[in-house]
Design a protein around this motif. Structure first.
Motif, short mmCIF file in Angstrom:
data_model
loop_
_atom_site.label_atom_id
_atom_site.label_comp_id
_atom_site.label_asym_id
_atom_site.label_seq_id
_atom_site.Cartn_x
_atom_site.Cartn_y
_atom_site.Cartn_z
N ALA A 1 9.77 5.04 0.06
CA ALA A 1 8.51 5.49 -0.55
C ALA A 1 7.59 6.07 0.52
O ALA A 1 6.93 7.09 0.30
CB ALA A 1 7.83 4.33 -1.26
N VAL A 2 7.55 5.43 1.68
CA VAL A 2 6.72 5.93 2.79
C VAL A 2 7.22 7.30 3.23
O VAL A 2 6.42 8.24 3.43
CB VAL A 2 6.74 4.94 3.97
CG1 VAL A 2 5.92 5.49 5.13
CG2 VAL A 2 6.19 3.58 3.55
N ASP A 3 8.52 7.44 3.40
CA ASP A 3 9.10 8.72 3.83
C ASP A 3 8.84 9.81 2.79
O ASP A 3 8.53 10.96 3.13
CB ASP A 3 10.60 8.58 4.07
CG ASP A 3 10.93 7.76 5.31
OD1 ASP A 3 10.03 7.58 6.16
OD2 ASP A 3 12.08 7.29 5.41
N ARG A 4 8.96 9.46 1.51
CA ARG A 4 8.72 10.44 0.44
C ARG A 4 7.26 10.91 0.47
O ARG A 4 6.98 12.10 0.34
CB ARG A 4 9.05 9.81 -0.92
CG ARG A 4 8.95 10.77 -2.09
CD ARG A 4 9.21 10.03 -3.40
NE ARG A 4 10.54 9.46 -3.43
CZ ARG A 4 11.63 10.12 -3.82
NH1 ARG A 4 11.52 11.38 -4.22
NH2 ARG A 4 12.80 9.52 -3.83
N ALA A 5 6.34 9.96 0.65
CA ALA A 5 4.92 10.32 0.71
C ALA A 5 4.65 11.23 1.90
O ALA A 5 3.88 12.20 1.80
CB ALA A 5 4.08 9.05 0.82
N ARG A 6 5.29 10.95 3.02
CA ARG A 6 5.06 11.77 4.23
C ARG A 6 5.64 13.17 4.07
O ARG A 6 4.97 14.17 4.40
CB ARG A 6 5.69 11.07 5.43
CG ARG A 6 5.61 11.85 6.75
CD ARG A 6 6.09 11.02 7.92
NE ARG A 6 7.42 10.48 7.69
CZ ARG A 6 8.55 11.16 7.92
NH1 ARG A 6 8.50 12.39 8.37
NH2 ARG A 6 9.72 10.58 7.70
N LEU A 7 6.87 13.27 3.55
CA LEU A 7 7.52 14.56 3.43
C LEU A 7 6.91 15.43 2.33
O LEU A 7 6.83 16.65 2.46
CB LEU A 7 9.02 14.36 3.17
CG LEU A 7 9.80 13.70 4.31
CD1 LEU A 7 11.24 13.42 3.88
CD2 LEU A 7 9.79 14.58 5.57
N GLU A 8 6.46 14.79 1.25
CA GLU A 8 5.89 15.54 0.12
C GLU A 8 4.37 15.63 0.20
O GLU A 8 3.74 16.21 -0.69
CB GLU A 8 6.31 14.89 -1.20
CG GLU A 8 7.83 14.91 -1.43
CD GLU A 8 8.23 14.29 -2.76
OE1 GLU A 8 7.33 13.93 -3.55
OE2 GLU A 8 9.45 14.18 -3.00
N LYS A 9 3.81 15.03 1.26
CA LYS A 9 2.35 15.04 1.47
C LYS A 9 1.61 14.52 0.24
O LYS A 9 0.69 15.14 -0.28
CB LYS A 9 1.87 16.44 1.85
CG LYS A 9 2.43 16.96 3.17
CD LYS A 9 1.79 18.27 3.56
CE LYS A 9 2.40 18.81 4.84
NZ LYS A 9 2.26 17.88 5.98
N LYS A 10 2.01 13.34 -0.19
CA LYS A 10 1.37 12.67 -1.31
C LYS A 10 0.84 11.31 -0.85
O LYS A 10 1.50 10.63 -0.06
CB LYS A 10 2.36 12.46 -2.46
CG LYS A 10 2.86 13.74 -3.10
CD LYS A 10 3.88 13.43 -4.19
CE LYS A 10 4.39 14.70 -4.86
NZ LYS A 10 5.43 14.41 -5.89
N PRO A 11 -0.32 10.90 -1.31
CA PRO A 11 -0.81 9.56 -0.97
C PRO A 11 0.16 8.48 -1.42
O PRO A 11 0.82 8.62 -2.46
CB PRO A 11 -2.14 9.46 -1.72
CG PRO A 11 -2.53 10.88 -2.01
CD PRO A 11 -1.26 11.64 -2.17
N LEU A 12 0.21 7.39 -0.66
CA LEU A 12 1.08 6.26 -0.98
C LEU A 12 0.23 5.07 -1.41
O LEU A 12 -0.76 4.73 -0.75
CB LEU A 12 1.92 5.88 0.24
CG LEU A 12 2.72 4.57 0.12
CD1 LEU A 12 3.81 4.70 -0.94
CD2 LEU A 12 3.32 4.19 1.47
N ILE A 13 0.63 4.45 -2.51
CA ILE A 13 -0.03 3.22 -2.97
C ILE A 13 1.04 2.16 -3.15
O ILE A 13 2.04 2.37 -3.85
CB ILE A 13 -0.77 3.45 -4.31
CG1 ILE A 13 -1.90 4.46 -4.12
CG2 ILE A 13 -1.33 2.13 -4.84
CD1 ILE A 13 -2.51 4.93 -5.40
N VAL A 14 0.87 1.03 -2.47
CA VAL A 14 1.79 -0.10 -2.61
C VAL A 14 1.04 -1.24 -3.30
O VAL A 14 -0.06 -1.60 -2.89
CB VAL A 14 2.32 -0.56 -1.24
CG1 VAL A 14 3.14 -1.85 -1.40
CG2 VAL A 14 3.19 0.52 -0.60
#
Length: 288
Positions: free
Chosen positions: A150-163
């Motif tokens: 999820a962290v990698d996806r947020a970084r690559l797609e430039k989307k905020p991450l919420i856990v």
């Protein structure tokens, strides 16, 4: 048990079959609040997002309910194909393999985590929600890998991450493999921070152990639901260790907010709007 018998020996039931059809069965329709100890009509509780309408006690939600609460309809589940193994062939009261199988049957999940991508108001986000009903939301190799993805996806797609954290800590049935996930996720979050992608952690009841000692406290914004138990060791363990009585409300979210360990305590009904407003202030890097 029959109340009496006819002379011919046949039993006479006190309730006829027609009478049985008229009986109103209420089992499972009411629930007792752990906060005010009042009895609540379960339908009213569900309409109120599983918050007691009398004392505002926040009942636990499962991971899917969290996603439904935070994301707009139409979100997509991702990273769902991972399953835990048994690297140590571990067994205590029962084999670890049996615990995994039972938890999978009860929750319908492969492990204690769900990743999703979707919209939160105007913001496209990546959300990773933990499932406390799966072996206490414990963090093993699958939970660590899923959050790292999820962290990698947020970084690559430039989307905020919420856990959304809900966990008793590291899954000790996997030994040092579970503890390695603390460093693994923290390293991925450091890369996310370098990329200047927002990360928000929502701490729910309970968030303890290795989860608290790693990613749950590394957010750009760390917020919690009211009354959530948050800490590393439990209060009883601490009391037994230091031989002192702990203050009232120790390790609850309001106590941690007062001591500066949290940025905010937010009621469940306000959580989505609060996150949207927070993301409005967090500027994403421009796309290449």
């Amino acid at each position: 048990m029959s109340w009496f018998k006819r002379e011919n020996g046949e039993s006479e039931s006190p309730v006829s079959s027609n009478d049985e059809e008229k009986i109103v069965r209420t089992e499972g329709l009411w629930i007792k609040c752990n906060g005010c100890r009042q009895t609540i009509w379960k339908a009213d509780l569900e309409v109120n997002q599983n918050v007691c309408p009398k004392c505002q006690y926040h009942f636990k939600l499962n991971a899917r309910q969290r996603l439904d609460l935070l994301l707009d309809p139409g979100y997509q589940l991702v990273d769902a194909g991972l399953r835990s193994t048994d690297p140590l062939n571990f067994s205590d009261v029962k084999p670890y393999k049996q615990r995994l199988k039972k938890a999978q049957q009860e929750t319908g999940l492969n492990d204690a985590i769900i990743n999703a991508v979707g919209q939160m108001g105007p913001h496209a986000v990546v959300v990773s929600a933990m499932e406390y009903g799966f072996i206490g939301g414990s963090m093993g190799a699958v939970v660590g890998e899923t959050i790292a993805r999820a962290v990698d996806r947020a970084r690559l797609e430039k989307k905020p991450l919420i856990v959304v954290a809900a966990s008793g800590g590291a899954r000790m049935m996997e030994g040092v493999v579970s503890l390695m996930q603390m460093a693994k996720i923290s390293t991925a979050l450091a890369q996310l921070d370098d990329a200047r992608i927002p990360y928000i952690c929502v701490l729910t009841d309970p968030t303890t152990g290795g989860v608290t000692a790693s990613f749950a406290m590394l957010g750009d914004l760390n917020i919690a639901e009211p009354g959530a138990l948050i800490g590393f060791a439990g209060p009883r363990v601490i009391e037994q260790t230091i031989r002192q009585k702990l203050p009232e409300g120790f390790q609850r979210s309001e106590f941690l907010l007062e001591k500066g360990f949290l940025d905010a305590v937010v009621h469940r009904r306000d959580m989505k709007n609060y996150l949207i407003r927070a993301l409005d202030f967090m500027r994403l890097p421009a796309s290449a």
